[in-house]
Motif scaffolding. Structure first.
Motif, PDB file in Angstrom:
ATOM      1  N   VAL A 219     -19.811 -11.083   1.753  1.00 37.91           N
ATOM      2  CA  VAL A 219     -18.852 -10.033   1.448  1.00 37.91           C
ATOM      3  C   VAL A 219     -19.435  -9.200   0.312  1.00 37.91           C
ATOM      4  N   THR A 220     -19.464  -7.876   0.496  1.00 35.73           N
ATOM      5  CA  THR A 220     -19.973  -6.973  -0.537  1.00 35.73           C
ATOM      6  C   THR A 220     -18.860  -6.033  -0.970  1.00 35.73           C
ATOM      7  N   PHE A 221     -18.640  -5.974  -2.288  1.00 35.24           N
ATOM      8  CA  PHE A 221     -17.644  -5.084  -2.863  1.00 35.24           C
ATOM      9  C   PHE A 221     -18.367  -3.971  -3.611  1.00 35.24           C
ATOM     10  N   ALA A 222     -17.978  -2.743  -3.333  1.00 30.85           N
ATOM     11  CA  ALA A 222     -18.558  -1.601  -4.039  1.00 30.85           C
ATOM     12  C   ALA A 222     -18.115  -1.639  -5.494  1.00 30.85           C
ATOM     13  N   ALA A 223     -18.869  -0.983  -6.349  1.00 26.07           N
ATOM     14  CA  ALA A 223     -18.468  -0.852  -7.747  1.00 26.07           C
ATOM     15  C   ALA A 223     -17.118  -0.162  -7.809  1.00 26.07           C
ATOM     16  N   THR A 224     -16.249  -0.604  -8.707  1.00 25.65           N
ATOM     17  CA  THR A 224     -14.927   0.005  -8.808  1.00 25.65           C
ATOM     18  C   THR A 224     -15.006   1.316  -9.573  1.00 25.65           C
ATOM     19  N   GLU A 225     -14.078   2.191  -9.255  1.00 25.90           N
ATOM     20  CA  GLU A 225     -14.053   3.513  -9.874  1.00 25.90           C
ATOM     21  C   GLU A 225     -13.041   3.611 -11.015  1.00 25.90           C
ATOM     22  N   SER A 226     -11.927   2.869 -10.915  1.00 22.79           N
ATOM     23  CA  SER A 226     -10.887   3.056 -11.925  1.00 22.79           C
ATOM     24  C   SER A 226     -10.503   1.765 -12.640  1.00 22.79           C
ATOM     25  N   LEU A 227      -9.997   0.771 -11.934  1.00 21.54           N
ATOM     26  CA  LEU A 227      -9.601  -0.470 -12.586  1.00 21.54           C
ATOM     27  C   LEU A 227     -10.800  -1.402 -12.600  1.00 21.54           C
ATOM     28  N   HIS A 228     -11.324  -1.658 -13.770  1.00 27.37           N
ATOM     29  CA  HIS A 228     -12.507  -2.502 -13.899  1.00 27.37           C
ATOM     30  C   HIS A 228     -12.105  -3.885 -14.375  1.00 27.37           C
TER      31      HIS A 228
ATOM     32  N   VAL B 218     -13.129  -5.604   1.913  1.00 21.83           N
ATOM     33  CA  VAL B 218     -13.849  -4.469   1.343  1.00 21.83           C
ATOM     34  C   VAL B 218     -13.003  -3.195   1.438  1.00 21.83           C
ATOM     35  N   LEU B 219     -12.379  -2.957   2.583  1.00 19.08           N
ATOM     36  CA  LEU B 219     -11.543  -1.773   2.769  1.00 19.08           C
ATOM     37  C   LEU B 219     -10.333  -1.807   1.838  1.00 19.08           C
ATOM     38  N   LEU B 220      -9.668  -2.961   1.759  1.00 15.97           N
ATOM     39  CA  LEU B 220      -8.500  -3.079   0.895  1.00 15.97           C
ATOM     40  C   LEU B 220      -8.903  -2.906  -0.573  1.00 15.97           C
ATOM     41  N   SER B 221     -10.071  -3.391  -0.928  1.00 19.69           N
ATOM     42  CA  SER B 221     -10.570  -3.229  -2.294  1.00 19.69           C
ATOM     43  C   SER B 221     -10.772  -1.757  -2.634  1.00 19.69           C
ATOM     44  N   LYS B 222     -11.273  -0.968  -1.695  1.00 17.48           N
ATOM     45  CA  LYS B 222     -11.472   0.466  -1.926  1.00 17.48           C
ATOM     46  C   LYS B 222     -10.139   1.180  -2.155  1.00 17.48           C
ATOM     47  N   ILE B 223      -9.128   0.800  -1.367  1.00 20.64           N
ATOM     48  CA  ILE B 223      -7.805   1.407  -1.497  1.00 20.64           C
ATOM     49  C   ILE B 223      -7.181   1.017  -2.838  1.00 20.64           C
ATOM     50  N   ALA B 224      -7.274  -0.266  -3.196  1.00 22.11           N
ATOM     51  CA  ALA B 224      -6.732  -0.728  -4.471  1.00 22.11           C
ATOM     52  C   ALA B 224      -7.410  -0.012  -5.633  1.00 22.11           C
ATOM     53  N   ASP B 225      -8.721   0.072  -5.588  1.00 20.64           N
ATOM     54  CA  ASP B 225      -9.477   0.709  -6.667  1.00 20.64           C
ATOM     55  C   ASP B 225      -9.083   2.178  -6.819  1.00 20.64           C
ATOM     56  N   ALA B 226      -8.881   2.855  -5.706  1.00 20.24           N
ATOM     57  CA  ALA B 226      -8.507   4.275  -5.765  1.00 20.24           C
ATOM     58  C   ALA B 226      -7.171   4.463  -6.491  1.00 20.24           C
ATOM     59  N   MET B 227      -6.299   3.449  -6.422  1.00 26.64           N
ATOM     60  CA  MET B 227      -5.002   3.551  -7.081  1.00 26.64           C
ATOM     61  C   MET B 227      -4.989   2.846  -8.436  1.00 26.64           C
ATOM     62  N   GLY B 228      -6.159   2.359  -8.879  1.00 25.87           N
ATOM     63  CA  GLY B 228      -6.230   1.696 -10.173  1.00 25.87           C
ATOM     64  C   GLY B 228      -5.584   0.329 -10.184  1.00 25.87           C
ATOM     65  N   LEU B 229      -5.623  -0.352  -9.035  1.00 34.53           N
ATOM     66  CA  LEU B 229      -4.999  -1.664  -8.899  1.00 34.53           C
ATOM     67  C   LEU B 229      -6.044  -2.726  -8.601  1.00 34.53           C
ATOM     68  N   SER B 230      -5.694  -3.968  -8.853  1.00 37.40           N
ATOM     69  CA  SER B 230      -6.539  -5.072  -8.420  1.00 37.40           C
ATOM     70  C   SER B 230      -6.244  -5.338  -6.948  1.00 37.40           C
ATOM     71  N   LEU B 231      -7.167  -5.989  -6.274  1.00 34.17           N
ATOM     72  CA  LEU B 231      -6.962  -6.373  -4.882  1.00 34.17           C
ATOM     73  C   LEU B 231      -5.726  -7.264  -4.764  1.00 34.17           C
TER      74      LEU B 231
ATOM     75  N   VAL C 182       0.849  -1.198   0.000  1.00 33.05           N
ATOM     76  CA  VAL C 182       0.000   0.000   0.000  1.00 33.05           C
ATOM     77  C   VAL C 182       0.881   1.243   0.000  1.00 33.05           C
ATOM     78  N   ARG C 183       1.894   1.261   0.872  1.00 32.47           N
ATOM     79  CA  ARG C 183       2.796   2.411   0.961  1.00 32.47           C
ATOM     80  C   ARG C 183       3.574   2.596  -0.344  1.00 32.47           C
ATOM     81  N   GLU C 184       4.124   1.488  -0.902  1.00 36.80           N
ATOM     82  CA  GLU C 184       4.877   1.576  -2.158  1.00 36.80           C
ATOM     83  C   GLU C 184       4.018   2.125  -3.292  1.00 36.80           C
ATOM     84  N   GLU C 185       2.826   1.590  -3.439  1.00 38.25           N
ATOM     85  CA  GLU C 185       1.959   2.016  -4.540  1.00 38.25           C
ATOM     86  C   GLU C 185       1.484   3.455  -4.352  1.00 38.25           C
ATOM     87  N   ARG C 186       1.219   3.850  -3.112  1.00 33.78           N
ATOM     88  CA  ARG C 186       0.824   5.236  -2.846  1.00 33.78           C
ATOM     89  C   ARG C 186       1.974   6.178  -3.204  1.00 33.78           C
ATOM     90  N   ASN C 187       3.185   5.832  -2.751  1.00 35.02           N
ATOM     91  CA  ASN C 187       4.356   6.665  -3.032  1.00 35.02           C
ATOM     92  C   ASN C 187       4.689   6.678  -4.523  1.00 35.02           C
TER      93      ASN C 187
END
Length: 189
Positions: free
Chosen positions: A123-132, A53-66, A15-20
């Protein structure tokens, strides 16, 4: 897989590497993922284990898969990933087990993930915003109710459903036994 390469140990670093790598501050990623800055900071420091679900939101925000946050970055190495080498991760909230089956390699648009969803868990995953991705879900054992948007698929072993991450997805195991299934993900932007 050694302890320091297990998903529990890789997630904070990844998470830190991809954010940076994207030049994002904690505040920027928090806003993009709709997750608190404090929670992302705790995840990066290894002080909190995120839910799927939380990790999926973070991944999606960066355009990554879980899966990208649960394993080392893919580099061309081998065409085989033995079962004992496949990174797996357990969701602390549901006990859901996610195992990345695909061999390491280039950033392929396709990946295979094996999942075990415990009895009576959802488990419920929100719709992705960037990486589909267009996903095919193949139920291997147990029962699985899969809801994508307003459509409900009641799967039996051998059934395969096609869903899209552009819509909310709910995976529910209504049975007394673990549901085992494969998700074949075809990513696109």
């Amino acid at each position: 897989m050694t302890t320091h390469t297990s998903p529990e140990h890789l997630i904070p670093r990844r998470v830190r590497e991809e954010r940076n790598r994207r030049g994002l501050t904690l505040d920027q990623l928090a806003g993009m993922a709709d997750v608190s800055r404090a929670m992302i900071s705790k995840i990066e420091r290894g002080q909190s284990t995120p839910t799927a679900v939380l990790l999926s939101k973070i991944a999606d925000a960066m355009g990554l898969s879980l899966s990208a946050l649960m394993s080392e970055p893919r580099t061309p190495t081998t065409a085989v990933r033995r079962m004992q080498e496949q990174p797996h991760w357990v969701d602390p909230e549901t006990g859901y087990i996610r195992r990345l089956v695909s061999p390491p390699g280039d950033d392929s648009a396709t990946e295979v993930v094996a999942v075990e969803l415990p009895a009576h868990k959802t488990v419920t995953f929100a719709a992705t915003e960037s990486l589909h991705s267009d996903d095919q879900v193949l139920l291997l054992a147990g029962r699985l109710n899969l809801r994508c948007a307003e459509v409900l698929y009641e799967l039996q072993p051998g059934d395969c459903a096609r869903v899209s991450t552009t819509q909310e997805q709910t995976f529910e195991n209504p049975a007394d036994a673990t549901a085992r299934y494969l998700v074949i993900k075809s990513h696109y932007r």
